[in-house]
Write an enzyme that holds these catalytic residues in place. Structure first.
Site, short mmCIF file in Angstrom:
data_model
loop_
_atom_site.label_atom_id
_atom_site.label_comp_id
_atom_site.label_asym_id
_atom_site.label_seq_id
_atom_site.Cartn_x
_atom_site.Cartn_y
_atom_site.Cartn_z
N ALA A 269 0.83 -1.20 0.00
CA ALA A 269 0.00 0.00 0.00
C ALA A 269 0.87 1.25 0.00
CB ALA A 269 -0.93 -0.01 1.21
N TYR A 270 1.91 1.24 0.80
CA TYR A 270 2.83 2.38 0.85
C TYR A 270 3.45 2.61 -0.53
CZ TYR A 270 6.92 5.22 2.07
OH TYR A 270 7.87 6.21 2.13
#
Length: 351
Positions: free
Chosen positions: A235-236
């Protein structure tokens, strides 16, 4: 139709390519348009319009009148000392950048979502650089009103901001497969890194385009921004990939709107030995790359700040992508490791 022929001549079209539903906009004198890729701009009468190539590709559509920088604002050269605002700047690379700007004699606004950290950081910086050069305020970049208040705070203390660095980011201190990530962690990452960045860019542009000195916005990227996979923090990486796209889109928008006094740049600090990075060093591969490629925040800031300051100093209006960890630097350090054992166990013991 005479005006339509003029337009076709300017665009090198042999016949009118326009659909009838756009005739009320198109049959008017148009300046020779400027194109970048598949979009551009032209002046119809006294108004500036965005242009877009439609389908078929030879059709041209006037989309909407563009927003220009306030012509009543008198342009002034951007000379040091600079007024700098850095989000997420009470620790890590943001704090290190703040110190380097202060060393150079600039004025700095720092902020964080933690009021306690802001107070502590401001006190430390004032002890070293004096009370008249650094200020701080609480700001959660995920909240639009907080960012609006941040702009008001900066204008009250400094009147204007020359350099705005979007550094605030989060990976929720979570390194695990996406399938194991909680809703709370995903929301934290996406709202901080993507929504927060968009809100900050929006408010910074609105402020800077009406400033006599204009302004420069630097969006900090991170792992994943180059499109390479980021397992255990997918996600990052996805949000950092979006930083590059957002910056390019804003650059195109400002060009389309004929805004010349605001420039958006990318800023890449590479691998910095912050808590954010070190908390994920639990695998052999992670330890290897941190030892070989990572640098302390102070080293990175010392390299980047002079390059950031040189952009307004030179009067440049061209978007840039400033990188600390260039490909050449990375490859040379990896080669030195394999050839000479350099940087082994530099920050942590490898298995």
């Amino acid at each position: 139709m005479a005006n339509n022929s003029i337009i076709c001549s300017l665009l090198n079209f042999s016949s009118p390519p326009f659909s009838s539903k756009h005739h009320e906009l198109l049959f008017a004198p148009v300046s020779k348009p400027h194109f970048s890729g598949l979009c551009g701009s032209a002046t119809v009468g006294s108004r500036r319009y965005s242009l877009s190539l439609g389908k078929p590709s030879r059709s041209l559509i006037l989309i909407s009148p563009t927003v220009r920088a306030d012509s009543s604002v008198k342009t002034e050269p951007m000379l040091p000392p600079y007024n700098v605002l850095i989000t997420g700047s009470t620790k890590g690379i943001g704090y290190a950048l703040a110190k380097e700007f202060l060393k150079a004699g600039d004025n700095v606004i720092i902020c964080s979502r933690s009021a306690e950290r802001v107070d502590s950081a401001v006190q430390s910086l004032r002890e070293e650089f004096g009370e008249q050069h650094v200020w701080g305020t609480k700001c959660d970049v995920r909240e639009g009103q907080d960012v609006i208040d941040l702009v008001a705070f900066a204008q009250k203390k400094l009147k204007y901001v020359d350099i705005w660095i979007n550094n605030a980011g989060s990976n929720a201190y979570s390194y695990k497969p996406l399938a194991e990530a909680s809703d709370e962690d995903l929301i934290e990452v996406v709202t901080t890194n993507t929504l927060g960045l968009m809100i900050c860019c929006r408010e910074a542009i609105k402020m800077m385009r009406n400033q006599p000195r204009g302004g420069h916005i630097f969006n900090i990227d991170g792992a994943g921004s180059d499109g390479r996979p980021t397992p255990r923090f997918a996600a990052y990486g996805a949000t950092k990939r979006s930083v590059v796209h957002l910056t390019k889109s804003l650059q195109a928008e400002l060009q389309m709107q004929d805004v010349k006094n605001v420039v958006v740049h990318n800023l890449s600090p590479g691998m910095v030995t912050t808590d954010l990075l070190m908390s994920g060093a639990t695998t052999k591969q992670a330890k290897f790359f941190i030892n070989v490629l990572a640098e302390p925040a102070e080293v990175v800031a010392d390299y980047l700040v002079p390059k950031i300051r040189s952009i307004p100093a030179n009067g440049s209006t061209k978007p840039t992508y400033l990188r600390f960890l260039t490909g050449l630097r990375a490859y040379s350090q990896i080669f030195s490791r394999f050839a000479f054992g350099a940087r082994r166990n530099r920050y942590m013991l490898e298995d």
